[in-house]
Structure formats: structure tokens, C-alpha cells
Design a protein around this motif. Structure first.
Motif, short mmCIF file in Angstrom:
data_model
loop_
_atom_site.label_atom_id
_atom_site.label_comp_id
_atom_site.label_asym_id
_atom_site.label_seq_id
_atom_site.Cartn_x
_atom_site.Cartn_y
_atom_site.Cartn_z
N LEU A 183 34.84 50.50 30.69
CA LEU A 183 36.21 50.98 30.91
C LEU A 183 37.09 50.54 29.75
O LEU A 183 36.81 49.54 29.09
N GLY A 184 38.17 51.26 29.55
CA GLY A 184 39.15 50.84 28.56
C GLY A 184 39.75 49.49 28.95
O GLY A 184 39.86 48.58 28.14
N ASP A 185 40.12 49.38 30.21
CA ASP A 185 40.60 48.13 30.77
C ASP A 185 40.48 48.22 32.29
O ASP A 185 40.12 49.26 32.83
N LEU A 186 40.78 47.13 32.96
CA LEU A 186 40.65 47.07 34.41
C LEU A 186 42.00 47.16 35.11
O LEU A 186 42.10 46.95 36.31
N SER A 187 43.04 47.48 34.36
CA SER A 187 44.39 47.45 34.91
C SER A 187 44.66 48.65 35.81
O SER A 187 43.79 49.46 36.10
N SER A 188 45.88 48.78 36.21
CA SER A 188 46.31 49.76 37.19
C SER A 188 46.20 51.19 36.67
O SER A 188 47.11 51.72 36.05
N SER A 189 45.05 51.82 36.94
CA SER A 189 44.85 53.22 36.60
C SER A 189 43.94 53.82 37.67
O SER A 189 43.20 53.10 38.34
N GLN A 191 39.76 43.19 42.56
CA GLN A 191 38.85 42.12 42.16
C GLN A 191 37.43 42.66 42.13
O GLN A 191 36.88 43.02 43.16
N PRO A 192 36.82 42.74 40.94
CA PRO A 192 35.43 43.21 40.89
C PRO A 192 34.48 42.19 41.52
O PRO A 192 34.64 40.99 41.33
N GLU A 193 33.52 42.69 42.28
CA GLU A 193 32.53 41.82 42.91
C GLU A 193 31.24 41.78 42.08
O GLU A 193 30.17 41.49 42.60
N VAL A 194 31.39 42.09 40.80
CA VAL A 194 30.28 42.08 39.85
C VAL A 194 30.73 41.37 38.59
O VAL A 194 31.92 41.06 38.43
N SER A 195 29.81 41.16 37.69
CA SER A 195 30.16 40.54 36.41
C SER A 195 31.05 41.46 35.60
O SER A 195 30.88 42.68 35.61
N ILE A 196 32.00 40.87 34.88
CA ILE A 196 32.81 41.63 33.94
C ILE A 196 32.69 40.95 32.58
O ILE A 196 32.63 39.73 32.48
N MET A 197 32.60 41.79 31.54
CA MET A 197 32.41 41.27 30.19
C MET A 197 33.16 42.14 29.20
O MET A 197 33.42 43.31 29.46
N SER A 198 33.42 41.58 28.05
CA SER A 198 34.01 42.33 26.96
C SER A 198 33.02 43.37 26.46
O SER A 198 31.80 43.18 26.50
N ALA A 203 41.52 43.35 27.46
CA ALA A 203 41.70 42.41 28.57
C ALA A 203 43.02 42.71 29.28
O ALA A 203 44.06 42.92 28.64
N ALA A 204 42.95 42.77 30.60
CA ALA A 204 44.13 43.01 31.42
C ALA A 204 43.84 42.53 32.84
O ALA A 204 42.68 42.39 33.23
N THR A 205 44.89 42.31 33.60
CA THR A 205 44.72 41.95 34.99
C THR A 205 44.11 43.12 35.74
O THR A 205 44.56 44.26 35.61
#
Length: 161
Positions: free
Chosen positions: A10-16, A50-57, A44-46
């Protein structure tokens, strides 16, 4: 850990809407099948959820040996030169109609790479994509429906075996 890994970029995990559907559907799917998921992000963004999996750059995709699903031109171009088992471009947005999307030579690299399977989010998007890049969209799946995406992946694995 399972042998089958799916990474979603994803581009980011923010509000979209995209981040919401991707994270919600991954969270709903976790534990129901033989896949492990990782969500990669460019910026990086809030997180909206809440993902229930790993998140990485996104920098970590070059060490990822599973199946990758990109969601934008930039994430697809990052994915192209990886060692992923399979590569999918879930086309959420028709980026070429935006002001920042006028560079045809940059954009077309993502749409016309034969190693990447195209997935559109609607019939209308599929027609527009096919008209833009002169390439057939292989699948149409609304709202990042992960169950349908995994079914496509499973079918591909069965045909390659």
C-alpha cells in the motif's frame, strides 16, 4: 509459519478507502486459510485500522519470496524487480486521469509488464484500463475482496503445479 506468504503493498495505511478495505479484509481473513500475510507501506502513517499481521516498509519487499499484490503504479514499479513467486497489480485508482499521472512512459511500465497480472476493481475500470494500456485485465474484484483474490492465487498455483 506457512509456506504460502502474501504481501500487500500500500502507499500508506492512513485513512483511505483502499487502506480500510485492504486491512479490514486481511484482518478478517487471518487464520482462516494456509496463508501468512504481510502489509508493506511506502509512507509511514498512522493506520486507519490496527493490522493483525506484520507491517513493514516497502524496502523489505526485495527479501520477500511470497506472492505480492501492489495497489498503485509506484508500488507496482517497486514490485517488478523482486523475487516474488507471483505478482499482481490490484488497480484501485485510474492514476493517469489525475494531474500527477500524465507521464505515460512512467505509468505504462506498471500496466504492460507481462510478469504482473492485472486486477481491476470494477467492469468500468477494466474497460478504461484496457483502453489505456491495450492489455486485457485478467480479473475484476470489487473492494479488495481478499477471499476472491486468494481464490485466484490458489487457481494459479494449481495450474502451475
Amino acid at each position: 509459519m506457512h509456506d504460502n506468504k502474501i504481501g500487500i503493498i500500500l502507499g500508506d495505511l492512513s485513512s483511505s478507502q483502499l487502506a480500510y478495505y485492504a486491512i479490514k479484509n486481511v484482518n478478517d481473513y487471518v487464520g482462516s486459510d494456509n496463508y501468512d500475510f504481510v502489509v508493506f507501506f511506502e509512507n509511514a502513517a498512522t493506520s486507519i485500522l490496527q493490522p493483525e499481521v506484520s507491517i513493514m516498509s516497502v524496502n523489505e519487499i526485495f527479501g520477500f519470496d511470497g506472492i505480492l499484490i501492489s495497489t498503485s503504479v509506484s508500488t507496482t514499479l517497486s514490485m517488478i524487480n523482486t523475487f516474488a513467486k507471483s505478482k499482481y497489480f490490484y488497480i484501485w485508482d485510474l492514476e493517469w486521469i489525475r494531474r500527477h499521472g500524465k507521464d505515460f512512459h512512467y505509468l505504462i511500465q506498471a500496466y504492460n509488464n507481462k510478469d504482473v497480472k492485472l486486477i481491476a476493481r470494477s467492469e468500468e475500470h477494466a474497460l478504461a484500463i484496457e483502453n489505456y494500456c491495450n492489455r486485457k485485465v485478467e480479473h475484476i474484484i470489487n473492494n479488495f475482496d481478499l477471499k476472491k483474490i486468494v481464490r485466484i492465487i490458489d487457481e494459479q498455483i494449481c495450474t502451475e503445479a
